[in-house]
Design a protein around this motif. Sequence first.
Motif, PDB file in Angstrom:
ATOM      1  N   VAL A  15       0.833  -1.208   0.000  1.00 58.33           N
ATOM      2  CA  VAL A  15       0.000   0.000   0.000  1.00 58.33           C
ATOM      3  C   VAL A  15       0.869   1.259   0.000  1.00 58.33           C
ATOM      4  O   VAL A  15       0.705   2.119  -0.874  1.00 58.33           O
ATOM      5  N   PRO A  16       1.835   1.408   0.930  1.00 57.29           N
ATOM      6  CA  PRO A  16       2.684   2.604   0.841  1.00 57.29           C
ATOM      7  C   PRO A  16       3.551   2.610  -0.413  1.00 57.29           C
ATOM      8  O   PRO A  16       3.841   3.681  -0.957  1.00 57.29           O
ATOM      9  N   ALA A  17       3.936   1.438  -0.886  1.00 58.09           N
ATOM     10  CA  ALA A  17       4.721   1.385  -2.131  1.00 58.09           C
ATOM     11  C   ALA A  17       3.891   1.886  -3.310  1.00 58.09           C
ATOM     12  O   ALA A  17       4.395   2.618  -4.171  1.00 58.09           O
ATOM     13  N   ALA A  18       2.626   1.527  -3.358  1.00 57.24           N
ATOM     14  CA  ALA A  18       1.735   1.991  -4.427  1.00 57.24           C
ATOM     15  C   ALA A  18       1.540   3.509  -4.337  1.00 57.24           C
ATOM     16  O   ALA A  18       1.548   4.210  -5.351  1.00 57.24           O
ATOM     17  N   ALA A  38      -4.614  11.801  -5.171  1.00 62.82           N
ATOM     18  CA  ALA A  38      -4.326  10.545  -5.864  1.00 62.82           C
ATOM     19  C   ALA A  38      -3.746   9.505  -4.911  1.00 62.82           C
ATOM     20  O   ALA A  38      -4.062   8.317  -5.009  1.00 62.82           O
ATOM     21  N   GLU A  39      -2.919   9.952  -3.972  1.00 64.41           N
ATOM     22  CA  GLU A  39      -2.388   9.017  -2.981  1.00 64.41           C
ATOM     23  C   GLU A  39      -3.492   8.478  -2.084  1.00 64.41           C
ATOM     24  O   GLU A  39      -3.493   7.293  -1.731  1.00 64.41           O
ATOM     25  N   LEU A  40      -4.439   9.322  -1.701  1.00 62.99           N
ATOM     26  CA  LEU A  40      -5.543   8.870  -0.863  1.00 62.99           C
ATOM     27  C   LEU A  40      -6.408   7.856  -1.606  1.00 62.99           C
ATOM     28  O   LEU A  40      -6.781   6.813  -1.052  1.00 62.99           O
ATOM     29  N   VAL A  41      -6.708   8.142  -2.864  1.00 60.94           N
ATOM     30  CA  VAL A  41      -7.483   7.192  -3.678  1.00 60.94           C
ATOM     31  C   VAL A  41      -6.708   5.882  -3.823  1.00 60.94           C
ATOM     32  O   VAL A  41      -7.274   4.791  -3.684  1.00 60.94           O
ATOM     33  N   THR A  42      -5.411   5.967  -4.081  1.00 54.85           N
ATOM     34  CA  THR A  42      -4.580   4.770  -4.220  1.00 54.85           C
ATOM     35  C   THR A  42      -4.574   3.968  -2.928  1.00 54.85           C
ATOM     36  O   THR A  42      -4.682   2.730  -2.947  1.00 54.85           O
ATOM     37  N   LEU A 125      -9.395  12.281 -11.452  1.00 54.61           N
ATOM     38  CA  LEU A 125      -9.088  13.411 -10.573  1.00 54.61           C
ATOM     39  C   LEU A 125      -8.639  14.605 -11.402  1.00 54.61           C
ATOM     40  O   LEU A 125      -8.001  14.428 -12.436  1.00 54.61           O
ATOM     41  N   ALA A 126      -8.943  15.788 -10.922  1.00 50.13           N
ATOM     42  CA  ALA A 126      -8.521  17.019 -11.602  1.00 50.13           C
ATOM     43  C   ALA A 126      -7.776  17.898 -10.613  1.00 50.13           C
ATOM     44  O   ALA A 126      -8.122  17.953  -9.431  1.00 50.13           O
ATOM     45  N   ALA A 127      -6.765  18.587 -11.122  1.00 46.37           N
ATOM     46  CA  ALA A 127      -6.040  19.548 -10.296  1.00 46.37           C
ATOM     47  C   ALA A 127      -7.002  20.656  -9.898  1.00 46.37           C
ATOM     48  O   ALA A 127      -7.874  21.048 -10.685  1.00 46.37           O
ATOM     49  N   PRO A 128      -6.854  21.172  -8.682  1.00 37.51           N
ATOM     50  CA  PRO A 128      -7.748  22.253  -8.268  1.00 37.51           C
ATOM     51  C   PRO A 128      -7.533  23.498  -9.123  1.00 37.51           C
ATOM     52  O   PRO A 128      -6.434  23.741  -9.607  1.00 37.51           O
ATOM     53  N   GLU A 129      -8.603  24.227  -9.317  1.00 38.21           N
ATOM     54  CA  GLU A 129      -8.519  25.484 -10.061  1.00 38.21           C
ATOM     55  C   GLU A 129      -7.642  26.454  -9.288  1.00 38.21           C
ATOM     56  O   GLU A 129      -7.721  26.519  -8.057  1.00 38.21           O
ATOM     57  N   PRO A 130      -6.808  27.215  -9.992  1.00 43.24           N
ATOM     58  CA  PRO A 130      -6.012  28.214  -9.269  1.00 43.24           C
ATOM     59  C   PRO A 130      -6.922  29.251  -8.625  1.00 43.24           C
ATOM     60  O   PRO A 130      -7.954  29.607  -9.187  1.00 43.24           O
ATOM     61  N   ALA A 131      -6.533  29.684  -7.460  1.00 42.50           N
ATOM     62  CA  ALA A 131      -7.326  30.688  -6.750  1.00 42.50           C
ATOM     63  C   ALA A 131      -7.281  32.005  -7.511  1.00 42.50           C
ATOM     64  O   ALA A 131      -6.263  32.369  -8.091  1.00 42.50           O
TER      65      ALA A 131
END
Length: 169
Positions: A15-18, A38-42, A125-131
């Motif tokens: 799991v941590p390796a993934a 992405a790490e949380l989903v993984t 997943l999408a990168a958050p919009e810039p503020a």
Amino acid sequence: MPVVTKTFLRTTESVPAARRFVHATLLDWKLPDLADPAELVTFELASNAILHASHASFRVTLRRLSDDQVQVAVIDRSSTLPRQADPGDDDHGRGLAIFDALSLEWGAEPTWWGTLKGKKVWADLAAPEPAEPPDRYVPIHPSRQAQVIYVLIVVAVAALIVAGVATSQ
């Protein structure tokens, strides 16, 4: 768009390796803002593969969908599709709610891994919009009365400065 895949043994150490694999890939792709979700989903997908699949390994795939979007997927050799757990289950079942909160969309579908039927669980997943930058004009005085007081203060300070300059000469 690029796709990377890595197979992991069905052990808790995987799991941590993934997660590290996903993190490093996203940094290589210059998408650091996607690393945490992405790490949380993984973590959730890999943990589920270890808990529920009975075969010796699982596979993590990252697919770049666009300049700021990726798909994280885990394929295992279990044909049982995930289902939302009852809200009262304290130990398990919150992973799908996490996917729903973090992803543009997610899903699970039957797939083949070699000659064995399995499943693919994925999240886009999408990168958050810039503020947005703050407004350059920030009203200092919200009311007419405050504006008048401000002008009087500025005039009084200017008069004191002029008077001080005149007396020092």
